[in-house]
Write a protein that holds these residues in place. Sequence first.
Motif, PDB file in Angstrom:
ATOM      1  N   SER A 136       0.824  -1.214   0.000  1.00  0.00           N
ATOM      2  CA  SER A 136       0.000   0.000   0.000  1.00  0.00           C
ATOM      3  C   SER A 136       0.857   1.262   0.000  1.00  0.00           C
ATOM      4  N   ASP A 137       1.948   1.274   0.774  1.00  0.00           N
ATOM      5  CA  ASP A 137       2.834   2.449   0.779  1.00  0.00           C
ATOM      6  C   ASP A 137       3.484   2.646  -0.584  1.00  0.00           C
ATOM      7  N   THR A 138       3.910   1.555  -1.185  1.00  0.00           N
ATOM      8  CA  THR A 138       4.555   1.637  -2.493  1.00  0.00           C
ATOM      9  C   THR A 138       3.580   2.125  -3.546  1.00  0.00           C
ATOM     10  N   LEU A 139       2.372   1.572  -3.552  1.00  0.00           N
ATOM     11  CA  LEU A 139       1.379   1.994  -4.546  1.00  0.00           C
ATOM     12  C   LEU A 139       1.020   3.467  -4.382  1.00  0.00           C
ATOM     13  N   GLU A 140       0.907   3.934  -3.138  1.00  0.00           N
ATOM     14  CA  GLU A 140       0.602   5.347  -2.917  1.00  0.00           C
ATOM     15  C   GLU A 140       1.747   6.231  -3.404  1.00  0.00           C
ATOM     16  N   ALA A 141       2.989   5.846  -3.126  1.00  0.00           N
ATOM     17  CA  ALA A 141       4.140   6.620  -3.599  1.00  0.00           C
ATOM     18  C   ALA A 141       4.198   6.624  -5.124  1.00  0.00           C
ATOM     19  N   PHE A 155       3.345   9.293 -10.310  1.00  0.00           N
ATOM     20  CA  PHE A 155       2.638   9.251 -11.585  1.00  0.00           C
ATOM     21  C   PHE A 155       1.885  10.564 -11.810  1.00  0.00           C
ATOM     22  N   ASP A 156       1.148  11.005 -10.800  1.00  0.00           N
ATOM     23  CA  ASP A 156       0.396  12.262 -10.922  1.00  0.00           C
ATOM     24  C   ASP A 156       1.333  13.435 -11.212  1.00  0.00           C
ATOM     25  N   GLN A 157       2.467  13.466 -10.541  1.00  0.00           N
ATOM     26  CA  GLN A 157       3.456  14.531 -10.746  1.00  0.00           C
ATOM     27  C   GLN A 157       3.995  14.495 -12.175  1.00  0.00           C
ATOM     28  N   GLU A 158       4.345  13.322 -12.663  1.00  0.00           N
ATOM     29  CA  GLU A 158       4.907  13.191 -14.007  1.00  0.00           C
ATOM     30  C   GLU A 158       3.846  13.374 -15.093  1.00  0.00           C
ATOM     31  N   TRP A 159       2.607  13.002 -14.801  1.00  0.00           N
ATOM     32  CA  TRP A 159       1.528  13.124 -15.790  1.00  0.00           C
ATOM     33  C   TRP A 159       1.365  14.572 -16.229  1.00  0.00           C
ATOM     34  N   VAL A 160       1.537  15.508 -15.297  1.00  0.00           N
ATOM     35  CA  VAL A 160       1.435  16.929 -15.620  1.00  0.00           C
ATOM     36  C   VAL A 160       2.449  17.302 -16.692  1.00  0.00           C
TER      37      VAL A 160
END
Length: 100
Positions: free
Chosen positions: A72-77, A82-87
């Motif tokens: 769960s920690d890994t998936l959240e990180a 992903f959200d940061q790079e998607w921008v």
Amino acid sequence: MVIHKGELDAPRDALMTNESTEVLRAWIVDDRLQISFRPTIFKDATNWGFLAAEMLKHVAEGLEQEGVSSMSDTLEAMRQKFDQEWVTVYNGTTKNTFDG
């Protein structure tokens, strides 16, 4: 076929059937991501989203099995990164290199 010293083995199940196809390879070359893939392997392009999500799940499971961090920690990180790079995909500032 050229075999590279850094190449991974194909999954065992893929070798046991004629119904398997490699869809993606990813390499880190001089700290930059390089990939080769079959862009039209799926009739529905949204299957690439499924592939990405499943791949990340497998990575998180592997890291948990190795005692690195919880799934769960890994998936959240991963989701945050992903959200940061998607921008950067949308604003054209993709750097294509790794942070470390």
